[in-house]
Write an enzyme that holds these catalytic residues in place. Structure first.
Site, PDB file in Angstrom:
ATOM      1  N   GLU A 188       0.875  -1.269  -0.065  1.00 28.92           N
ATOM      2  CA  GLU A 188      -0.182  -0.046   0.026  1.00 28.92           C
ATOM      3  C   GLU A 188       0.839   1.293  -0.092  1.00 28.92           C
ATOM      4  O   GLU A 188       0.518   2.014   0.662  1.00 28.92           O
ATOM      5  CB  GLU A 188      -0.963   0.104   1.320  1.00 28.92           C
ATOM      6  CG  GLU A 188      -1.935  -1.155   1.225  1.00 28.92           C
ATOM      7  CD  GLU A 188      -2.736  -1.004   2.194  1.00 28.92           C
ATOM      8  OE1 GLU A 188      -2.564  -0.572   3.405  1.00 28.92           O
ATOM      9  OE2 GLU A 188      -4.048  -1.667   2.157  1.00 28.92           O
ATOM     10  N   ASP A 190      -8.407  -8.963   4.095  1.00 27.49           N
ATOM     11  CA  ASP A 190      -8.043  -7.783   4.947  1.00 27.49           C
ATOM     12  C   ASP A 190      -9.253  -7.940   6.064  1.00 27.49           C
ATOM     13  O   ASP A 190      -9.974  -6.512   5.964  1.00 27.49           O
ATOM     14  CB  ASP A 190      -7.797  -6.331   4.280  1.00 27.49           C
ATOM     15  CG  ASP A 190      -7.666  -5.375   5.058  1.00 27.49           C
ATOM     16  OD1 ASP A 190      -7.298  -5.688   6.285  1.00 27.49           O
ATOM     17  OD2 ASP A 190      -7.709  -4.132   4.554  1.00 27.49           O
ATOM     18  N   GLU A 193     -12.679  -1.694  11.969  1.00 25.16           N
ATOM     19  CA  GLU A 193     -12.320  -1.335  10.920  1.00 25.16           C
ATOM     20  C   GLU A 193     -13.573  -1.599   9.884  1.00 25.16           C
ATOM     21  O   GLU A 193     -14.152  -0.495   9.218  1.00 25.16           O
ATOM     22  CB  GLU A 193     -11.029  -1.250  10.091  1.00 25.16           C
ATOM     23  CG  GLU A 193     -11.029  -0.822   8.767  1.00 25.16           C
ATOM     24  CD  GLU A 193      -9.593  -1.339   8.077  1.00 25.16           C
ATOM     25  OE1 GLU A 193      -8.621  -1.830   8.731  1.00 25.16           O
ATOM     26  OE2 GLU A 193      -9.352  -0.739   6.921  1.00 25.16           O
TER      27      GLU A 193
HETATM   28  C1  BDP Z   1      -5.812  -1.990   6.202  1.00 27.13           C
HETATM   29  C2  BDP Z   1      -6.375  -0.429   6.692  1.00 27.13           C
HETATM   30  C3  BDP Z   1      -5.127   0.309   6.264  1.00 27.13           C
HETATM   31  C4  BDP Z   1      -3.850  -0.394   7.078  1.00 27.13           C
HETATM   32  C5  BDP Z   1      -3.869  -1.676   6.435  1.00 27.13           C
HETATM   33  C6  BDP Z   1      -2.643  -2.544   7.003  1.00 27.13           C
HETATM   34  O1  BDP Z   1      -7.411  -0.074   5.794  1.00 27.13           O
HETATM   35  O2  BDP Z   1      -5.449   1.575   7.015  1.00 27.13           O
HETATM   36  O3  BDP Z   1      -3.038   0.529   6.784  1.00 27.13           O
HETATM   37  O4  BDP Z   1      -4.863  -2.434   6.441  1.00 27.13           O
HETATM   38  O5  BDP Z   1      -2.834  -3.129   7.699  1.00 27.13           O
HETATM   39  O6  BDP Z   1      -6.880  -2.945   6.676  1.00 27.13           O
HETATM   40  O7  BDP Z   1      -1.473  -2.114   6.811  1.00 27.13           O
END
Ligand code: BDP
Length: 725
Positions: free
Chosen positions: A312, A385, A413
């Site tokens: 990401e 996720d 989340e």
């Molecule tokens: C996702 C989230 C994000 C996190 C990412 C992570 O949306 O904010 O940074 O995972 O785990 O669930 O690195």
């Protein structure tokens, strides 16, 4: 005569006042360490007879925490003064190790303590010089502290102490909480106020909250905390912040909590003045080596680094043509001489790939055996996720030569933030109990993680928690229960979600069955309700982009396809679901047999995972006799009904628990019902545009049309998302 009547009335009033405990407002700050006087009078007098005093505990920072906690807990729970007293007498509570307590040493417990390791403990009623006493014994001070919390928990949950003999030891080594806290004090996906860490007043001001935070974690056996966001600001490693972090580490130390820091792989460039962060570059290696030395000069028991790399947008070794093992091992080398470790996250996915599901496995399995012994791979429970329901990640069971730990998410989340009630003990258990068949039947994820299947050198469980400056720490009072469940399972994954829920309720609200039973029912149904009104039957990720709160199954445009809902549900006029069999991405092949065979077979796959692996027609027959479309509608409506039922149950608790928490949860459940209806109607109406089938006649019809719900997405307030707009 008159005076007799008057005095008897007075006596009755006094008696009444002394028995009826007012249900005064509580703000939830005490969480599960709520040491209020035992409500059951009979038990209370029994405990008062059994427990007389605390025999002095040795003088060390951890043992001081033990005596402080015992005094606080016993005084509160028993409602009488239980003092530290120089004499061992009938009813003394003696806490210590053979090395620091003459009484414990004289009881010859070595053979019984030996299997309990550094952190386990023994609680027992025994005799000493003819006196009946309780012992809380362990090999190390920290085990005594865990034992003290265990002892208090027994009283808090109203268990019988008569003849008690109980021992316990953790099943994994690293029981770590991950905070996604930014240095500007915003908490990514936190929803409970600002970050706990007051960077502006540290290191001078030691907020009392820091100690309470450490107590809560220690009471569960949590022994490590990564205090900053995995999307890490490189400045956390500057001298300024290390000095601040060191003070937190000092506060946590007596409670057995080792500090970890999330690091940014580009730190050598961003704060080191170098031109590269290539893990094989000698200057880069030197940067990290010196940084490690500096950190250990501030924090001698520093745990290590938590790393999100090449994920990401976070930098990582790929940027330099290196792989994850090369990146992780370089860091591990620099920490090794100090006893530190690297926790390397496996949460990676590349926009170029066809199926996000496959990516972590495809990336890491070829590297199995390439990581150093002081590296652990941290794998999220599911392949995507933290969705309300995911099959287990196929990485569990696929890495015999690489220490692998699980990452669970406490913060909600994808589960309604600080607004929806969703006890996740059931989700955590489902993930831990899934059988990978890595070495035949009985290779549950939990046994991969505790090292019993592959003999891992390092073992661990991580929980992404969300506490912030909200007075009750977690925003929704019930998010506390998932933090509690994570900690208890990290200590002992064989506990059931139900027994953990019951403990938590008794410690947090009341031991009264009229409270315990309905609250437990609410908690046990809550996760499934959340799945039903959001994404039943293996649907997933139907969220509005960015905030992950409300429904947006229609969402189909984003910088990356795998950030849209359409990517996940793949609805067409024919049917719905992501084909992950041979005719699709074939992600099923990543599982061991017979898991793969079951998931691959549309007839055999558990229906809760159906659309994770199969694209099936709208009239596909389901076990219930309904078609897929009917079943989907049924589940969406069921989810709403379940929330309505939860509301009703909660409303019946009025007067049984304090008003402040009662009213808070009551209001939240009202919002949850409204949201559940919005989820249901949005999804059913949207999917109907593909199925072209009617909503069966007996269901209440959506109040609005699809257009209305689609517009709502942009209008409705979403907590934590509107900042700065
Ligand atoms: C996702 C989230 C994000 C996190 C990412 C992570 O949306 O904010 O940074 O995972 O785990 O669930 O690195």
């Amino acid at each position: 005569m008159r005076s007799i009547t008057f005095s008897s009335i007075l006596i009755v009033i006094i008696f009444y006042l002394s028995c009826v405990k007012p249900l005064y407002a509580e703000d939830g700050y005490e969480m599960w360490l709520r040491y209020h006087m035992i409500e059951n009078q009979k038990l209370l007098s029994e405990y008062r007879t059994l427990i007389a005093s605390i025999y002095p505990v040795a003088d060390s920072p951890t043992m001081n925490a033990v005596s402080k906690e015992l005094v606080l807990g016993l005084n509160g729970l028993l409602g009488v003064e239980v003092r530290v007293d120089e004499l061992v007498r009938e009813g003394s509570v003696v806490a210590g190790t053979p090395a620091n307590s003459d009484v414990i040493a004289s009881l010859n417990l070595e053979s019984r303590l030996i299997g309990l390791g550094n952190e386990g403990y023994l609680i027992e009623e025994t005799e000493y010089n003819g006196e009946r006493i309780f012992i809380i014994a362990a090999n190390e001070d920290i085990g005594v502290l865990y034992g003290a919390f265990g002892f208090l928990r027994k009283i808090q949950t109203n268990q019988n102490l008569d003849g008690v003999s109980f021992q316990s030891a953790p099943r994994v080594k690293y029981r770590i909480v991950n905070h996604w806290d930014n240095l500007n004090r915003r908490v990514e996906r936190g929803y409970a106020g600002l970050s706990l860490w007051e960077w502006g007043t540290l290191p001078e001001y030691k907020h009392p909250r820091y100690t309470d935070y450490a107590r809560f974690n220690a009471s569960l056996g949590i022994n490590a905390a990564a205090i900053n966001n995995v999307n890490a600001d490189p400045r956390i490693l500057t001298d300024q912040f290390l000095k601040k972090a060191a003070v937190l580490a000092d506060i946590f130390r007596p409670y057995g909590i080792r500090m970890f820091l999330s690091i940014n792989f580009h730190s050598p460039v961003r704060i080191g003045g170098l031109e590269t962060a290539d893990p094989l570059d000698p200057e880069v290696i030197r940067f990290w080596k010196e940084k490690a030395e500096e950190i250990y000069s501030y924090i001698p028991d520093f745990g290590g680094f938590l790393v999100k790399a090449d994920s990401e947008g976070q930098p990582g070794p790929h940027g330099y043509g290196r792989n994850h093992a090369q990146g992780a091992n370089m860091l591990a080398d620099t920490l090794e001489p100090h006893g530190g470790i690297v926790i390397w996250r496996a949460f990676v996915y590349d926009p170029e790939q066809d199926d996000r599901f496959r990516e972590a496995y495809d990336e890491f399995v070829p590297l199995d055996g390439k990581f150093k012994e002081n590296v652990i791979l941290q794998v999220k429970n599911g392949p995507i996720d933290f969705q309300p329901r995911e099959p287990f990640s196929p990485l569990f069971g696929a890495l015999p030569e690489t220490n692998t730990m699980i990452e669970l998410q406490v913060t909600q989340e994808y589960f309604g933030f600080n607004i929806h009630l969703a006890y996740q003990g059931t989700l955590f258990k489902e993930a831990l109990e899934a059988d990978t068949y890595a070495k035949g039947e009985g290779s549950a994820v939990a046994n991969i993680v505790d090292g019993s299947i592959f003999d891992y050198e390092l073992t661990g469980m991580a929980g992404v928690i969300n506490p912030g400056t909200d007075r009750n720490w977690t925003g929704h009072p019930f998010v506390q229960s998932s933090w509690y469940a994570f900690g208890r399972l990290a200590w002992d994954h064989t506990l059931t979600a139900e027994e953990i829920a019951e403990e938590w309720i008794r410690m947090t609200f009341s031991n009264n069955y009229d409270v315990v039973v309905p609250v437990k029912e609410i908690m046990m149904i809550s996760r499934e309700a959340g799945v039903n009104y959001r994404n039943p039957l293996g649907l997933t990720h139907l969220y509005a982009q960015g905030h992950h709160y409300g429904p947006a199954p229609w969402h189909h445009r984003a910088p990356r396809q795998d950030w849209t809902s359409a990517y996940y549900h793949r609805a067409t006029e024919y049917g719905i679901g992501f084909d992950r069999t041979e005719t699709g991405s074939n992600a099923v092949e990543q599982y061991h047999e017979p898991v793969a065979a079951v998931f691959r077979d549309v007839e055999k796959i558990p229906e809760k995972f159906l659309l994770w692996f199969h694209h099936v027609s709208w009239d596909h027959p389901m076990q219930s006799g309904r078609t897929l479309w009917e079943e989907m509608v049924y589940k969406y409506y069921k989810g709403v009904d379940q929330v309505r039922w939860m509301r009703k149950k909660w409303d019946e608790l009025e007067g049984f628990i304090d008003d402040q928490r009662f009213q808070h949860v009551k209001a939240l459940l009202e919002i949850q019902e409204r949201d559940a209806v919005r989820w249901r109607d949005s999804c059913v109406l949207y999917f109907q545009t593909f199925s072209n089938m009617a909503i069966p006649g007996n269901y209440e019809k959506p109040e609005h049309d699809l257009q209305y719900y689609m517009e709502l997405e942009h209008i409705i307030y979403v907590p934590d998302h509107w900042y700065g707009r």
